[in-house]
Motif scaffolding. Structure first.
Motif, PDB file in Angstrom:
ATOM      1  N   SER B 129       0.831  -1.212   0.000  1.00  0.00           N
ATOM      2  CA  SER B 129       0.000   0.000   0.000  1.00  0.00           C
ATOM      3  C   SER B 129       0.858   1.251   0.000  1.00  0.00           C
ATOM      4  CB  SER B 129      -0.896   0.037   1.234  1.00  0.00           C
ATOM      5  OG  SER B 129      -1.591  -1.158   1.346  1.00  0.00           O
ATOM      6  N   ILE B 159      -6.361   1.695  -4.588  1.00  0.00           N
ATOM      7  CA  ILE B 159      -7.300   1.520  -3.477  1.00  0.00           C
ATOM      8  C   ILE B 159      -8.397   0.541  -3.869  1.00  0.00           C
ATOM      9  CG2 ILE B 159      -9.051   2.715  -2.126  1.00  0.00           C
ATOM     10  CD1 ILE B 159      -7.112   5.149  -2.225  1.00  0.00           C
ATOM     11  N   SER B 160      -8.880   0.662  -5.127  1.00  0.00           N
ATOM     12  CA  SER B 160      -9.955  -0.228  -5.572  1.00  0.00           C
ATOM     13  C   SER B 160      -9.520  -1.679  -5.571  1.00  0.00           C
ATOM     14  CB  SER B 160     -10.398   0.133  -6.980  1.00  0.00           C
ATOM     15  OG  SER B 160     -10.681   1.496  -7.056  1.00  0.00           O
ATOM     16  N   GLU B 162      -6.947  -3.079  -4.064  1.00  0.00           N
ATOM     17  CA  GLU B 162      -6.422  -3.633  -2.832  1.00  0.00           C
ATOM     18  C   GLU B 162      -7.501  -4.415  -2.086  1.00  0.00           C
ATOM     19  OE1 GLU B 162      -3.832  -1.071  -0.078  1.00  0.00           O
ATOM     20  OE2 GLU B 162      -2.836  -2.047  -1.740  1.00  0.00           O
ATOM     21  N   GLU B 218      -2.572  -4.108  -9.150  1.00  0.00           N
ATOM     22  CA  GLU B 218      -1.891  -3.539  -7.989  1.00  0.00           C
ATOM     23  C   GLU B 218      -0.462  -3.125  -8.336  1.00  0.00           C
ATOM     24  OE1 GLU B 218      -3.367  -3.100  -5.172  1.00  0.00           O
ATOM     25  OE2 GLU B 218      -1.729  -2.658  -3.800  1.00  0.00           O
TER      26      GLU B 218
END
Lengths: 191, 337
Positions: B129, B159-160, B162, B218
């Motif tokens: 992240s 973010i989506s 993850e 990602e």
């Protein structure tokens, strides 16, 4: 593409009308409904295609080692030819210079004398220069020459390190022809 | 050998040596991943790829590295200087830190990894992240429209995906009952005559599919490479970066790729267990296969449009992952009571 070609089923091809926010998606034109299975099959087909290509041999040539074959009539750098007895063919007529569309050939002729016989004709080229930076390799000089003195050979890797080196002088142009060019000219017969 | 672990100084000597060795191994692996990608992409496009520097082009990366290292360390005038310089270091640090907990193999009772912590996989997610910060801050600090757009895309995309990525792995944790990577790899079943470790993909196939799609997104790789999207955004967040700062982002991208490939091997394909193949070799083989999958995807699919990317993430992968969790839970309760 003409207008006639665009017509499908007699209907003229018109742009899709704009769709309002509450109108929904129009039905699929070909009657095929989009489905998850069809989409995944399409993805798999793509993957299969690229994997097939991966295991196929490369189509590119590794240039400095492998070169693509050239036509026997390939127009590369020029050569000036000699007769078999060693006399130069060029008679200094300047027809090549006249035919050249970019004016890259310079011929200065001089008279042959009995003491100094360079070519069988009346005159010979005292100076014969080709500016290879200007030359467009059209081959008109070869066509124009009445005695087949100038020919275009197969070499195309002509890069060099200074502009002066691109003015090909008579000495350089009179280098012996590559055998395949000689064979091509011989097969055409004497002229 | 085991005595040295109990001695406090000896323990640290071993750990520092292991870190140095791992750093070297991961850096080398990254370099050859780049080489592998260029050659494999080349073959997909029916051309040989780099083959000039050294045998089979194997030294191409040394040549590229030297060229990039000697480039001017340039900082454009209107950038946020501090963030501009710090952002790439976040990327590369986060990428390398993940390797502290990735087990490479267990061979004759010697552990080939640095730390065997009980929340290894959580740590890796936390660090991955951080990559969002690197990309977003880099895009923001560049003071460039394209960089900013790339950074924003990256933030939204990461973010989506993850969520789907994390949820895809939950069934695995539910089955194994541990977040320690070693426990997951060594998960043992007794099925009739067979008793031993199994590749967990047999138990969570949907989890694997969701994981691999979300993981590609990602790591910002094609077909989800919207943050850098050369055709629309020039280079996205990379536009203003050159020289060694560019190398840091580039390195981070490829280290993340290897991390994701290694996690796929560990979580779904039994890590270092493969029939009779020596453990580290087996692990390497699986990682290389997953890297090839990455490159294969890149060579096949065009980039998704941004709204399609969001739709895939929120409307397909996330519900699929949630259903997967629920169904796995029901089956677990039904079979184990």
């Amino acid at each position: 593409m003409s207008d006639e070609d665009r017509e499908v089923d007699g209907k003229p091809d018109q742009p899709t009308p704009l769709r309002g926010p509450d109108e929904g998606v129009p039905p699929h034109p070909e009657g095929k409904r989009p489905s998850v299975a069809a989409d995944i099959t399409a993805l798999a087909t793509g993957l299969k295609t690229t994997l097939g290509e991966f295991f196929s041999p490369a189509v590119t040539l590794e240039y400095p080692e492998d070169k693509s074959p050239r036509s026997e009539r390939y127009r590369g750098r020029h050569y000036l030819r000699r007769y078999e007895n060693g006399l130069e063919r060029c008679i200094g007529c300047e027809l090549c210079a006249a035919a050249c569309p970019v004016g890259c050939i310079l011929v200065i002729a001089a008279e042959n004398t009995d003491e100094n016989r360079v070519s069988p004709g009346e005159r010979y080229a005292k100076t014969y220069e080709i500016n290879m930076l200007r030359c467009i390799f059209c081959g008109y000089c070869e066509d124009a020459c009445p005695v087949q003195a100038i020919v275009l050979g197969p070499e195309y890797e002509l890069s060099d390190t200074s502009r002066e080196k691109f003015i090909y002088t008579k000495e350089k142009l009179l280098e012996p022809l590559p055998p395949d060019v000689q064979a091509r000219l011989d097969s055409k017969g004497p002229k | 050998m085991s005595g040295i672990y109990n001695d406090p100084i000896g323990h640290w000597v071993v750990v520092v040596l292991a870190i140095a060795l791992l750093l070297f191994v991961v850096l080398t692996a990254t370099a050859y991943t780049v080489w592998f990608e260029r050659v494999a992409l080349g073959h997909i496009q029916r051309r040989p790829g780099p083959n000039r520097v050294g045998p089979y082009g194997l030294l191409q990366l040394a040549a590229d590295g030297i060229k990039l290292a000697f480039k001017e360390s340039f900082v454009p005038a209107k950038t946020e200087k501090l963030l501009y310089v710090v952002a790439p270091t976040i990327a590369v640090a986060a990428a390398f830190l993940s390797w502290a907990v990735i087990p490479i193999g267990l061979w004759y009772n010697v552990q080939y990894w640095i730390a065997d912590i009980n929340i290894g996989i959580l740590l890796i997610f936390g660090l991955s992240s951080l990559n969002v910060y690197a990309i977003f801050l880099g895009g923001y600090a560049s003071e460039n429209k394209f960089s900013l757009l790339g950074g924003l895309r990256s933030a939204a995309q990461l973010i989506s995906y993850e969520l789907a990525l994390g949820l895809a792995l939950v069934p695995t944790f539910m089955i194994v009952g541990s977040l320690r990577l070693r426990d997951i790899v060594e998960y043992t079943v007794t099925w009739g005559p067979y008793h031993g470790p199994i590749p967990l993909i047999l138990l969570t196939p949907i989890g694997f599919v969701v994981y691999i799609i979300a993981a590609v997104a990602e790591t910002n790789r094609a077909p989800f490479d919207l943050p850098e999207a050369e055709q629309e955004l020039i280079g996205g967040f990379l536009t203003e970066y050159s020289g060694l700062k560019f190398v840091m982002y580039y390195l981070a991208e490829y280290v993340n790729m290897i991390t994701v490939a290694a996690l796929a091997a560990l979580l779904f394909f039994g890590g270092w267990y493969l029939w009779f193949v020596p453990p580290i070799l087996a692990f390497l083989l699986k990682v290389v296969l997953f890297l090839f999958l990455y490159i294969w995807l890149r060579g096949t699919f065009p980039r998704l449009r941004y709204d399609m990317l969001m739709r895939l993430g929120w409307k397909v992968l996330l519900p699929l992952a949630i259903v997967n969790v629920v169904v796995t839970g029901v089956i677990l309760v039904a079979t184990q009571g």
